[in-house]
Design an enzyme around this catalytic site. Structure first.
Site, PDB file in Angstrom:
ATOM      1  N   ASP A  12       0.502  -1.235  -2.486  1.00 41.46           N
ATOM      2  CA  ASP A  12      -0.674  -0.452  -2.858  1.00 41.46           C
ATOM      3  C   ASP A  12      -0.270   0.942  -3.327  1.00 41.46           C
ATOM      4  O   ASP A  12      -1.075   1.874  -3.279  1.00 41.46           O
ATOM      5  CB  ASP A  12      -1.652  -0.359  -1.686  1.00 41.46           C
ATOM      6  CG  ASP A  12      -1.029   0.322  -0.465  1.00 41.46           C
ATOM      7  OD1 ASP A  12       0.204   0.420  -0.414  1.00 41.46           O
ATOM      8  OD2 ASP A  12      -1.782   0.752   0.432  1.00 41.46           O
TER       9      ASP A  12
ATOM     10  N   ASP B 257      -1.137   6.547  -3.393  1.00 42.71           N
ATOM     11  CA  ASP B 257      -1.204   5.552  -2.320  1.00 42.71           C
ATOM     12  C   ASP B 257      -2.667   5.319  -1.952  1.00 42.71           C
ATOM     13  O   ASP B 257      -3.393   6.262  -1.630  1.00 42.71           O
ATOM     14  CB  ASP B 257      -0.428   6.034  -1.098  1.00 42.71           C
ATOM     15  CG  ASP B 257      -0.394   4.985   0.010  1.00 42.71           C
ATOM     16  OD1 ASP B 257       0.532   4.159   0.002  1.00 42.71           O
ATOM     17  OD2 ASP B 257      -1.310   4.989   0.851  1.00 42.71           O
TER      18      ASP B 257
END
Length: 435
Positions: free
Chosen positions: A338, A295
């Site tokens: 993301d 992440d």
């Protein structure tokens, strides 16, 4: 008369090769379309002559100009196209001729339903039209097989003959023309009742024509195409066959259909369809499997401060960096906006932790023009079967470690329980470092 016919056949052979070779030589200036169109136009005359027109030659043999000269010449010219270009170029006329033959067959079947009149004083032979249609259908199948076999045999011979192009062209054409004569003769027997003299005479005619065309092609390659590279080495047959049959286009379509358009990583659908199965299958077989969830830290602020265009560029570069940090056989998925997910098979828990740190470090190394701040990420990992017996369990644990890790300290790779704040998880050891 037999000698006269032989001279005419030789003249027809020279005329055919000269015109087609000239058009082929001018392909760089005028385009390959002229060569292919001329090849296709003569192709339909060739079928008519092969069905009906036969002439006597010295020795008492009967041959057809369509079969012995035009068909043999067409195969050699197609092989010449492959020699000077590649399989992706030669497959275009192969499939074009196949499509043309199939269109002719379909039209013939429809034309037979007409009730034509003798408007010009001569009644059309609808029965012969139907016979020619079926002969064209059989010829379509043979033409396709002949062309594929011609290129493959030529490449196979390349391993032994190398740069002896004339011999390779002659032997490849001789093998394919022999097969074609046997198969085409079977069609002539069923449709027109052809006798055995057609089989023998046609085969001899094709062998002689194939040799003549091979010699002419060899001279052409030596003297007319000296300004360009000639395809010489024997290519892997599987690659050649794949190109001839468009298999590489199919595989490319399958590959691209499951990829994220922005980053090139496998997309969420591929994860659900294939990723889970691969992980579960490996675990069932007793292999270690590491699932890592990556992440990007505070990515929303990147979009807010620099705009989505720069954010997209950052994601592309992050995906490239992760690809460079994993092994060739590992799987990279874009899980969310993301978030990326990596599945690695065959790593021990310690090796999985090391790889997770490589992923984190790779993200930190990304530089995006226009962004003053560097990038960083937090990684949560789980390795089965110690951390779970299936994909669902591994992903849930890796994701939980990621989320808990972000609440304690970003910029890290977490393989143990982040709630233990007494020190780094022993599975990470010295690999757990801040960005």
């Amino acid at each position: 008369m037999a000698a006269h016919n032989l001279l005419l056949l030789a003249a027809e052979l020279l005329l055919y090769f000269s015109v087609l070779a000239l058009l082929f030589r001018l392909r760089k200036r005028l385009g390959i379309g002229l060569f292919v169109t001329a090849l296709g136009t003569v192709h339909f005359l060739e079928g008519y002559l092969a069905a009906l027109v036969y002439v006597g030659t010295p020795g008492g043999f009967v041959v057809s100009p369509g079969s012995s000269v035009l068909f043999a010449g067409k195969l050699v010219m197609l092989l010449l196209l492959y020699v000077k270009e590649d399989a992706t170029a030669v497959r275009q006329p192969i499939y074009g001729l196949l499509a043309g033959n199939l269109v002719v067959l379909a039209l013939v079947l429809l034309l037979r339903l007409h009730g034509p009149t003798a408007a010009t004083g001569r009644a059309p032979d609808i029965g012969f039209l139907g016979e020619m249609g079926w002969l064209m259908a059989w010829g379509s199948v043979l033409l396709y097989l002949d062309c594929l076999a011609l290129v493959l045999v030529y490449e196979k011979l390349g391993r032994a003959l190398g740069r002896h192009l004339t011999i390779r062209i002659w032997l490849a054409s001789a093998v394919v023309l022999t097969f074609d004569q046997l198969a085409f003769f079977a069609g002539l027997v069923l449709l027109f009742g052809a006798g055995p003299e057609v089989l023998l005479g046609g085969w001899i005619g094709k062998m002689v024509s194939g040799l003549c065309f091979a010699l002419l092609a060899g001279l052409y390659l030596r003297f007319a195409e000296r300004d360009g590279d000639t395809h010489v080495p024997g290519a892997p047959l599987a690659d050649v066959f794949g190109a001839l049959t468009y298999r590489e286009r199919y595989h490319a379509l399958v590959e691209s259909s499951g990829r994220d358009a922005l980053t090139g990583a496998l997309n969420r659908n591929r994860l659900e369809q294939d990723g889970r199965h691969v992980v579960d299958l490996a675990l069932t077989a007793g292999q270690n499997v590491t699932v890592a969830v990556v992440d990007v830290d505070r990515f929303k602020s990147i979009n807010d401060r620099f705009g989505h265009a720069l954010g997209d560029e950052a994601l592309r570069r992050i995906a490239d960096a992760i690809r460079g940090a994993i092994r060739p056989g590992d799987y990279l998925f874009r899980y969310g906006g993301d978030e990326f997910l990596v599945c690695a098979i065959g790593l021990s828990p310690e090796e999985g932790s090391t790889q997770a740190e490589r992923l984190r470090a790779a993200t930190c190394s990304v530089a995006v023009p226009g962004m003053q701040d560097g990038l960083s990420s937090t990684v949560g990992i789980a390795t089965g079967p110690a951390d779970g017996s299936d994909y669902r369990a591994l992903f849930a644990l890796a994701d939980a470690r990621l989320l808990s890790g972000k609440t304690i300290s970003r910029f890290r790779a977490w393989s143990g329980d982040p709630a233990n704040t007494d020190g780094p998880d022993p599975g990470i050891r010295n690999n757990l470092m801040s960005a």
